[in-house]
Write an enzyme that holds these catalytic residues in place. Structure first.
Site, PDB file in Angstrom:
ATOM      1  CB  THR A 139      55.214  34.226  24.139  1.00  0.00           C
ATOM      2  OG1 THR A 139      54.456  33.476  23.205  1.00  0.00           O
ATOM      3  CG2 THR A 139      55.535  35.571  23.501  1.00  0.00           C
ATOM      4  CG  ASP A 140      55.075  29.426  21.521  1.00  0.00           C
ATOM      5  OD1 ASP A 140      54.329  30.403  21.737  1.00  0.00           O
ATOM      6  OD2 ASP A 140      54.642  28.263  21.388  1.00  0.00           O
ATOM      7  CE1 TYR A 165      51.817  38.705  24.720  1.00  0.00           C
ATOM      8  CE2 TYR A 165      51.628  36.916  23.131  1.00  0.00           C
ATOM      9  CZ  TYR A 165      52.000  37.375  24.380  1.00  0.00           C
ATOM     10  OH  TYR A 165      52.559  36.508  25.291  1.00  0.00           O
TER      11      TYR A 165
HETATM   12  P1  NAD Z   1      48.117  37.621  32.356  1.00  0.00           P
HETATM   13  O1  NAD Z   1      47.544  38.576  31.371  1.00  0.00           O
HETATM   14  O2  NAD Z   1      47.240  36.606  32.981  1.00  0.00           O
HETATM   15  O3  NAD Z   1      48.816  38.420  33.551  1.00  0.00           O
HETATM   16  C1  NAD Z   1      49.557  39.595  33.352  1.00  0.00           C
HETATM   17  C2  NAD Z   1      49.691  40.298  34.691  1.00  0.00           C
HETATM   18  O4  NAD Z   1      50.499  41.459  34.498  1.00  0.00           O
HETATM   19  C3  NAD Z   1      48.360  40.768  35.283  1.00  0.00           C
HETATM   20  O5  NAD Z   1      48.295  40.450  36.657  1.00  0.00           O
HETATM   21  C4  NAD Z   1      48.388  42.280  35.074  1.00  0.00           C
HETATM   22  O6  NAD Z   1      47.652  43.000  36.066  1.00  0.00           O
HETATM   23  C5  NAD Z   1      49.873  42.553  35.155  1.00  0.00           C
HETATM   24  N1  NAD Z   1      50.245  43.796  34.439  1.00  0.00           N
HETATM   25  C6  NAD Z   1      49.862  44.143  33.176  1.00  0.00           C
HETATM   26  N2  NAD Z   1      50.376  45.346  32.868  1.00  0.00           N
HETATM   27  C7  NAD Z   1      51.130  45.745  33.930  1.00  0.00           C
HETATM   28  C8  NAD Z   1      51.929  46.882  34.210  1.00  0.00           C
HETATM   29  N3  NAD Z   1      52.055  47.879  33.319  1.00  0.00           N
HETATM   30  N4  NAD Z   1      52.560  46.950  35.406  1.00  0.00           N
HETATM   31  C9  NAD Z   1      52.429  45.959  36.320  1.00  0.00           C
HETATM   32  N5  NAD Z   1      51.673  44.872  36.119  1.00  0.00           N
HETATM   33  C10 NAD Z   1      51.034  44.751  34.934  1.00  0.00           C
HETATM   34  O7  NAD Z   1      49.342  36.945  31.589  1.00  0.00           O
HETATM   35  P2  NAD Z   1      49.926  35.457  31.717  1.00  0.00           P
HETATM   36  O8  NAD Z   1      49.189  34.575  30.786  1.00  0.00           O
HETATM   37  O9  NAD Z   1      50.039  35.111  33.155  1.00  0.00           O
HETATM   38  O10 NAD Z   1      51.379  35.682  31.109  1.00  0.00           O
HETATM   39  C11 NAD Z   1      52.463  36.105  31.948  1.00  0.00           C
HETATM   40  C12 NAD Z   1      53.702  36.274  31.081  1.00  0.00           C
HETATM   41  O11 NAD Z   1      54.011  35.028  30.439  1.00  0.00           O
HETATM   42  C13 NAD Z   1      53.541  37.299  29.954  1.00  0.00           C
HETATM   43  O12 NAD Z   1      54.731  38.021  29.853  1.00  0.00           O
HETATM   44  C14 NAD Z   1      53.305  36.451  28.699  1.00  0.00           C
HETATM   45  O13 NAD Z   1      53.799  37.098  27.572  1.00  0.00           O
HETATM   46  C15 NAD Z   1      54.114  35.214  29.043  1.00  0.00           C
HETATM   47  N6  NAD Z   1      53.628  33.962  28.428  1.00  0.00           N
HETATM   48  C16 NAD Z   1      52.317  33.587  28.537  1.00  0.00           C
HETATM   49  C17 NAD Z   1      51.893  32.367  27.989  1.00  0.00           C
HETATM   50  C18 NAD Z   1      50.468  31.901  28.131  1.00  0.00           C
HETATM   51  O14 NAD Z   1      50.116  30.853  27.546  1.00  0.00           O
HETATM   52  N7  NAD Z   1      49.616  32.560  28.884  1.00  0.00           N
HETATM   53  C19 NAD Z   1      52.811  31.551  27.317  1.00  0.00           C
HETATM   54  C20 NAD Z   1      54.153  31.976  27.234  1.00  0.00           C
HETATM   55  C21 NAD Z   1      54.547  33.171  27.796  1.00  0.00           C
END
Ligand code: NAD
Ligand code: TYD
Length: 359
Positions: A139-140, A165
């Site tokens: 993430t940023d 986070y």
């Molecule tokens: P999300 O919370 O919607 O999904 C996370 C998923 O990971 C869920 O399906 C959850 O069940 C699974 N999970 C959590 N803990 C786990 C574990 N211990 N073992 C296995 N599975 C596990 O998150 P997202 O928004 O889809 O983000 C996905 C990734 O992208 C993350 O790493 C986040 O940091 C990164 N990210 C998100 C954004 C955003 O805007 N949402 C932006 C940049 C980066």
């Protein structure tokens, strides 16, 4: 190296967190774009994971879902070896800043210990296979907060995370980087701005506002609503990850962003206007009347903005969806997919909501 998409041999991907928001969009994107490839999803199905996000793929022969923890070393070792995995695309994380403020423990366990476990398993697997890639999706927010006139974040910005986070994601990025330098593992890191689109869990800003407008509930805007986020349509993020997986240089970091900086209050007003236009019979209309300023988030980052010139010039990626188009598509999706989001407003969700907002 990662095999080319033209190779006659199908590639074998392990997607962690593939039942979450971005992970499930990525899995849909990959299965449509490269239908010969085998995709394995490893997901613990926490509150944020939802098998319904993957329903359309249930009968695909090239897709398999495994429920499990990324910190379960024996399970990860087994999957990597038994399925002869070529690439890990690592999305699994605790991802919500507000939850990290209420209860940071699981953020350390999943984001740090979980990523460490995956890296160790990949190290072992790579020693035997001598090929593969590990793409860490980050993430940023690891770069901290910008002032209004600061230039956007480049890959050279120092890390300065401000929430549990972002600190846990920053730590995981450092581990991934260290595994490249110490063990020469082919790892890649991406740092992306805020995503939006289908399958976004209801407690994040955009889905929360869409759903609350449909239910006629208050729209809680933190502080003065002047905080700025750089929004990217989730499919553009998936396309960027595809570019990085195929063309990215091992050991490198790529920033991904939409070049769409919007103040929270302006974004909420756009969502209200779109809902007023697209949704028949809203309980409260015009829906802007529902906007309610609430107590600010502690340590609330003022502004994020991404300079995506590296991925553009080196790998040829640019976003394809404007924020205007993307928000319209997203509002339409929440309107048409009540059956998807309604079951997610569970008792656990209500308790969380009450604890956070007291509304
Ligand atoms: P999300 O919370 O919607 O999904 C996370 C998923 O990971 C869920 O399906 C959850 O069940 C699974 N999970 C959590 N803990 C786990 C574990 N211990 N073992 C296995 N599975 C596990 O998150 P997202 O928004 O889809 O983000 C996905 C990734 O992208 C993350 O790493 C986040 O940091 C990164 N990210 C998100 C954004 C955003 O805007 N949402 C932006 C940049 C980066
Ligand atoms: P969020 O979707 O939680 O993403 P992040 O904190 O990772 O950027 O929030 C986006 C912005 O919206 C952030 O500045 C916090 C703000 N926000 C509100 O004003 N009200 C809300 O109810 C939520 C969930 C977020």
């Amino acid at each position: 190296m990662f095999l080319s998409p033209d190779s006659t041999t199908p590639r074998r991907l392990l997607v962690t967190g593939g039942a979450g928001f971005i992970g499930s969009n990525f899995v849909h994107y990959w299965c449509q774009t490269y239908p010969k490839d085998q995709v394995f999803v490893l997901d613990a199905l926490t509150y944020a994971g939802n098998l319904a996000n993957l329903t359309p793929l249930k009968s695909h022969e090239t897709f398999r879902f495994v429920q499990g923890e990324i910190s379960d070393r024996a399970l990860v070792d087994h999957l990597l070896q038994a399925e002869n995995i070529d690439a890990i695309v690592h999305f699994a994380a605790e991802s919500h800043v507000d939850r990290s403020i209420l209860a940071p423990d699981t953020f350390i366990q999943t984001n740090l210990v979980g990523t460490f476990t995956l890296l160790e398993a990949f190290r072992h697997h790579y020693q035997q296979k001598q090929s593969g890639r590990f793409l860490h999706v980050s993430t940023d927010e690891v770069y901290g907060s910008l002032n209004p006139h600061d230039p956007p974040f480049t890959e050279k910005n120092a890390y300065a995370p401000n929430s549990p986070y972002s600190a846990s994601k920053a730590g995981s990025d450092h581990l991934v980087r260290a595994y490249y330098h110490t063990y020469q593992l082919p790892t890649l890191i991406t740092n992306c701005s805020n995503n939006y689109g289908p399958y976004h869990f209801p407690e994040k800003l955009i889905p929360l506002m869409c759903i609350n407008i449909l239910l006629g509930k208050a729209l809680p805007v933190y502080g003065d609503g002047q905080n700025v986020r750089d929004w990217l349509y989730v499919l553009d993020h998936c396309r960027a990850l595809d570019c990085v997986l195929h063309k990215g240089k091992a050991g490198e970091t790529y920033n991904i962003g939409g070049n769409n900086e919007v103040k929270n209050i302006d974004l909420v007003k756009i969502l209200c206007q779109l809902m007023d236009e697209l949704a028949p019979d809203l309980p409260v209309s015009p829906s802007e009347q529902l906007i309610t300023f609430v107590k600010d988030r502690p340590g609330h980052d003022k502004r994020y903005a991404i300079d995506a010139s590296k991925i553009k010039t080196e790998l040829g990626w640019t976003p394809s969806v404007t924020v205007k188009e993307g928000l319209r598509k997203t509002v339409q999706w929440y309107l048409e997919n009540r059956d998807w989001w309604q079951p997610l407003l569970s008792q656990e969700y209500q308790d969380y909501y009450q604890q956070l907002y007291g509304l």
